[in-house]
Motif scaffolding. Structure first.
Motif, PDB file in Angstrom:
ATOM      1  N   ASP A   1       0.831  -1.206   0.000  1.00  0.00           N
ATOM      2  CA  ASP A   1       0.000   0.000   0.000  1.00  0.00           C
ATOM      3  C   ASP A   1       0.867   1.259   0.000  1.00  0.00           C
TER       4      ASP A   1
ATOM      5  N   ARG B   1       3.808   1.436  -1.313  1.00  0.00           N
ATOM      6  CA  ARG B   1       4.346   1.555  -2.682  1.00  0.00           C
ATOM      7  C   ARG B   1       3.305   2.148  -3.627  1.00  0.00           C
ATOM      8  N   ARG B   2       2.071   1.706  -3.529  1.00  0.00           N
ATOM      9  CA  ARG B   2       1.019   2.241  -4.392  1.00  0.00           C
ATOM     10  C   ARG B   2       0.861   3.743  -4.166  1.00  0.00           C
ATOM     11  N   ARG B   3       0.866   4.161  -2.900  1.00  0.00           N
ATOM     12  CA  ARG B   3       0.745   5.585  -2.589  1.00  0.00           C
ATOM     13  C   ARG B   3       1.983   6.353  -3.076  1.00  0.00           C
TER      14      ARG B   3
ATOM     15  N   TRP C   1       3.804   5.622  -5.716  1.00  0.00           N
ATOM     16  CA  TRP C   1       3.704   5.806  -7.163  1.00  0.00           C
ATOM     17  C   TRP C   1       2.725   6.916  -7.517  1.00  0.00           C
TER      18      TRP C   1
ATOM     19  N   VAL D   1       2.062   3.288 -14.669  1.00  0.00           N
ATOM     20  CA  VAL D   1       1.112   3.631 -13.604  1.00  0.00           C
ATOM     21  C   VAL D   1      -0.141   4.266 -14.211  1.00  0.00           C
TER      22      VAL D   1
ATOM     23  N   GLU E   1      -1.180   0.136 -13.853  1.00  0.00           N
ATOM     24  CA  GLU E   1      -0.368  -0.669 -12.945  1.00  0.00           C
ATOM     25  C   GLU E   1      -0.127   0.147 -11.663  1.00  0.00           C
ATOM     26  N   SER E   2      -0.668  -0.333 -10.554  1.00  0.00           N
ATOM     27  CA  SER E   2      -0.561   0.451  -9.322  1.00  0.00           C
ATOM     28  C   SER E   2       0.797   0.311  -8.652  1.00  0.00           C
ATOM     29  N   ASP E   3       1.484  -0.813  -8.922  1.00  0.00           N
ATOM     30  CA  ASP E   3       2.802  -1.061  -8.317  1.00  0.00           C
ATOM     31  C   ASP E   3       3.666  -1.773  -9.356  1.00  0.00           C
TER      32      ASP E   3
END
Length: 249
Positions: free
Chosen positions: A56, A58-60, A62, A141, A145-147
């Motif tokens: 999570d 990492r997603r934030r 990006w 992204v 792709e979220s991560d």
């Protein structure tokens, strides 16, 4: 400048921090209105342990990179002044705590810029160390792709910056120390001189006989060692200072 003067010109080292890029629209992270003070949770996004262990985060991270102004920023008058000094024939080396790449965009040769904290314009795989352009990862992204994982080995990708909890590249730091010891003028600009080991370079320069000049809005721990303190806005103060240095040599 004559060729004879060029040979005698002193080596000028410029240590730049976040303050040199604020006129380009990139926020100062540690100043009174800095990001880390306004949003302590944001610090997790650039902390290595959190980044590696929490998808999570990492997603934030990006999303933060996608929305960051840093990659869209352009050099300002202070960056241009550094390049102008270098092109005048004065030997200049930039040691920067910034990851925005604006010194190079302003025309400083890559080999004359030491990026202590890496660069946000490149991504690196934490497993195989493969490097590629940040723009390519951000395009993935944007495509959903979220991560995004490393295309070479499937490892975790991160920006090629030094996150909290990581050490500096010893080669880059070693080159910065060598430049600091060799320079005759050391200009610290837009840096609080509180983050080690970068901050200690100011003291090292003074210890080795360099003329230390600090250009910063707020006091720093190294002010007592400075030959000159400049509190004026960097966008006008640095160009005036560097033009004066060029005229002196």
């Amino acid at each position: 400048m004559s060729s004879d003067a060029t040979r005698r010109a002193p080596l000028v080292a410029i240590l730049s921090g976040a303050g040199i890029s604020t006129d380009s629209g990139i926020p100062d992270y540690r100043g009174p209105q800095g990001l880390w003070r306004r949003d302590p949770e944001a610090e997790k996004l650039v902390t290595y342990a959190y980044y590696m262990n929490d998808p999570d985060v990492r997603r934030r991270s990006w999303l933060m990179r996608r929305d960051s102004e840093a990659l869209r920023a352009r050099p300002n008058a202070a960056h241009d002044a550094v390049t102008r000094l270098e092109r005048s024939g004065v030997p200049v080396r930039v040691i920067t705590q910034n990851v925005d790449g604006l010194h190079q965009l302003a025309g400083m040769p890559d080999r004359k810029v030491l990026e202590l904290h890496g660069t946000a314009r490149v991504v690196q795989c934490t497993r195989c160390q493969a490097r590629s352009e940040m723009a390519e990862a951000l395009a993935r992204v944007a495509a959903g792709e979220s991560d995004p994982a490393c295309l070479a080995c499937g490892g975790i990708l991160k920006s090629a910056t030094v996150m909290f909890g990581q050490g500096l590249d010893p080669v880059v730091l070693g080159e910065a120390v060598a430049v600091t010891k060799a320079c005759e003028i050391f200009v610290a600009v837009g840096t609080s001189l509180q983050v080690q080991p970068a901050a200690s370079l100011a003291g090292l320069a003074a210890e080795h006989g360099a003329r230390l000049i600090i250009v910063n809005a707020e006091p720093t721990p190294y002010d007592p060692l400075a030959a000159e303190l400049i509190r004026e806005p960097i966008g006008t103060a640095l160009p005036a200072l560097l033009d004066r240095i060029a005229a002196e040599v």
